[in-house]
Motif scaffolding. Structure first.
Motif, PDB file in Angstrom:
ATOM      1  N   ARG A  20       0.842  -1.212   0.000  1.00 37.67           N
ATOM      2  CA  ARG A  20       0.000   0.000   0.000  1.00 37.67           C
ATOM      3  C   ARG A  20       0.870   1.251   0.000  1.00 37.67           C
ATOM      4  O   ARG A  20       0.503   2.276  -0.557  1.00 37.67           O
ATOM      5  CB  ARG A  20      -0.877   0.043   1.261  1.00 37.67           C
ATOM      6  N   MET A  21       2.026   1.160   0.639  1.00 36.53           N
ATOM      7  CA  MET A  21       2.892   2.328   0.774  1.00 36.53           C
ATOM      8  C   MET A  21       3.894   2.471  -0.361  1.00 36.53           C
ATOM      9  O   MET A  21       4.384   3.564  -0.605  1.00 36.53           O
ATOM     10  CB  MET A  21       3.657   2.249   2.100  1.00 36.53           C
ATOM     11  N   VAL A  22       4.213   1.368  -1.045  1.00 37.55           N
ATOM     12  CA  VAL A  22       5.306   1.429  -2.013  1.00 37.55           C
ATOM     13  C   VAL A  22       4.890   1.275  -3.466  1.00 37.55           C
ATOM     14  O   VAL A  22       5.672   1.610  -4.358  1.00 37.55           O
ATOM     15  CB  VAL A  22       6.404   0.382  -1.687  1.00 37.55           C
ATOM     16  N   ASP A  23       3.711   0.781  -3.727  1.00 38.18           N
ATOM     17  CA  ASP A  23       3.288   0.558  -5.114  1.00 38.18           C
ATOM     18  C   ASP A  23       3.281   1.882  -5.877  1.00 38.18           C
ATOM     19  O   ASP A  23       2.674   2.857  -5.456  1.00 38.18           O
ATOM     20  CB  ASP A  23       1.898  -0.079  -5.152  1.00 38.18           C
ATOM     21  N   GLY A  24       4.007   1.916  -6.978  1.00 39.81           N
ATOM     22  CA  GLY A  24       4.030   3.100  -7.832  1.00 39.81           C
ATOM     23  C   GLY A  24       5.019   4.170  -7.405  1.00 39.81           C
ATOM     24  O   GLY A  24       4.942   5.301  -7.890  1.00 39.81           O
ATOM     25  N   LEU A  25       5.985   3.833  -6.543  1.00 36.48           N
ATOM     26  CA  LEU A  25       6.958   4.843  -6.114  1.00 36.48           C
ATOM     27  C   LEU A  25       7.951   5.161  -7.224  1.00 36.48           C
ATOM     28  O   LEU A  25       8.469   4.267  -7.879  1.00 36.48           O
ATOM     29  CB  LEU A  25       7.758   4.349  -4.898  1.00 36.48           C
ATOM     30  N   ASN A  26       8.216   6.467  -7.396  1.00 36.06           N
ATOM     31  CA  ASN A  26       9.299   6.860  -8.292  1.00 36.06           C
ATOM     32  C   ASN A  26      10.615   6.749  -7.515  1.00 36.06           C
ATOM     33  O   ASN A  26      10.602   6.408  -6.321  1.00 36.06           O
ATOM     34  CB  ASN A  26       9.080   8.276  -8.854  1.00 36.06           C
ATOM     35  N   LEU A  41       6.688   4.893  10.468  1.00 39.19           N
ATOM     36  CA  LEU A  41       6.474   3.904   9.407  1.00 39.19           C
ATOM     37  C   LEU A  41       5.691   2.707   9.958  1.00 39.19           C
ATOM     38  O   LEU A  41       4.736   2.237   9.328  1.00 39.19           O
ATOM     39  CB  LEU A  41       7.797   3.427   8.818  1.00 39.19           C
ATOM     40  N   ILE A  42       6.080   2.224  11.119  1.00 38.41           N
ATOM     41  CA  ILE A  42       5.375   1.093  11.727  1.00 38.41           C
ATOM     42  C   ILE A  42       3.910   1.461  11.956  1.00 38.41           C
ATOM     43  O   ILE A  42       3.010   0.662  11.701  1.00 38.41           O
ATOM     44  CB  ILE A  42       6.054   0.667  13.050  1.00 38.41           C
ATOM     45  N   PHE A  43       3.665   2.689  12.408  1.00 39.45           N
ATOM     46  CA  PHE A  43       2.290   3.146  12.635  1.00 39.45           C
ATOM     47  C   PHE A  43       1.485   3.074  11.340  1.00 39.45           C
ATOM     48  O   PHE A  43       0.340   2.619  11.331  1.00 39.45           O
ATOM     49  CB  PHE A  43       2.305   4.582  13.187  1.00 39.45           C
ATOM     50  N   GLY A  65      -5.642   4.125   7.007  1.00 40.86           N
ATOM     51  CA  GLY A  65      -4.974   5.392   6.746  1.00 40.86           C
ATOM     52  C   GLY A  65      -5.631   6.608   7.375  1.00 40.86           C
ATOM     53  O   GLY A  65      -5.402   7.731   6.941  1.00 40.86           O
ATOM     54  N   LYS A  66      -6.423   6.403   8.433  1.00 38.62           N
ATOM     55  CA  LYS A  66      -7.130   7.522   9.068  1.00 38.62           C
ATOM     56  C   LYS A  66      -6.385   8.129  10.254  1.00 38.62           C
ATOM     57  O   LYS A  66      -6.931   8.971  10.962  1.00 38.62           O
ATOM     58  CB  LYS A  66      -8.525   7.067   9.510  1.00 38.62           C
TER      59      LYS A  66
END
Length: 175
Positions: free
Chosen positions: A69-75, A98-100, A107-108
């Motif tokens: 969720r956090m890394v998909d599509g990162l430049n 990051l752990i949080f 993501g709220k």
């Protein structure tokens, strides 16, 4: 491979260094760029979910679905920024944030009892029953002064997780 680093200018390297708060040396950034280019098989300028899953350490991680969720599509710049959290030079607070995010499933900005149990489920698989997971999470929350009905903010989460033994680091190999 040597040709990948030639595409990265000195200005680019310095800009990426600044973007990741100077947690990586220029040499490490060049090495990360070479790895990024290897992963970006279709040369789109970003790394897709499938490309991330081609990294054995990533695909075997029980939390890989959450991390995707956090890394998909990162430049490249954001890729380095994400990895900078794992630098030995990154602060404990950066690591906790990051752990949080891993625990904050929706993501709220809040982590619930259910979120904690779900992450524990991802980590333990069939080695624990649902009841055992709930007991573990309840005990951890109670020891920290919270109940299972609480929602944890980043500040609450930090109070629970922040301890001197927290180690979340990765070394960047330099060729």
């Amino acid at each position: 491979m040597g040709n990948a680093s030639s595409m990265l200018t000195q200005y680019d390297i310095e800009e990426v260094q600044e973007h990741c708060s100077y947690l990586f040396s220029q040499q490490e950034i060049v090495s990360l760029y070479e790895r990024f280019c290897q992963l970006d098989r279709s040369a789109k300028g970003f790394i897709s979910e499938d490309e991330f899953l081609s990294i054995p350490e990533f695909s075997l991680n029980p939390l890989s679905k959450r991390l995707l969720r956090m890394v998909d599509g990162l430049n490249f710049k954001d890729f380095v920024s994400f990895l900078s959290t794992f630098s030995a030079k990154a602060s404990v607070q950066q690591k906790i944030e990051l752990i949080f995010k891993v625990y904050d499933i929706d993501g709220k900005g809040k982590v619930t009892f259910k979120d904690l149990v779900e992450v524990l489920r991802d980590q333990t698989g069939s080695f624990m029953t649902e009841e055992q997971r709930e007991q573990v999470v309840t005990k951890v929350l109670e020891e920290a002064g919270y109940t299972r009905d609480c929602t944890l903010s980043l500040e609450d989460f930090t109070r629970i997780i922040d301890h001197p033994g927290l180690k979340m680091e990765v070394e960047v190999p330099i060729d």
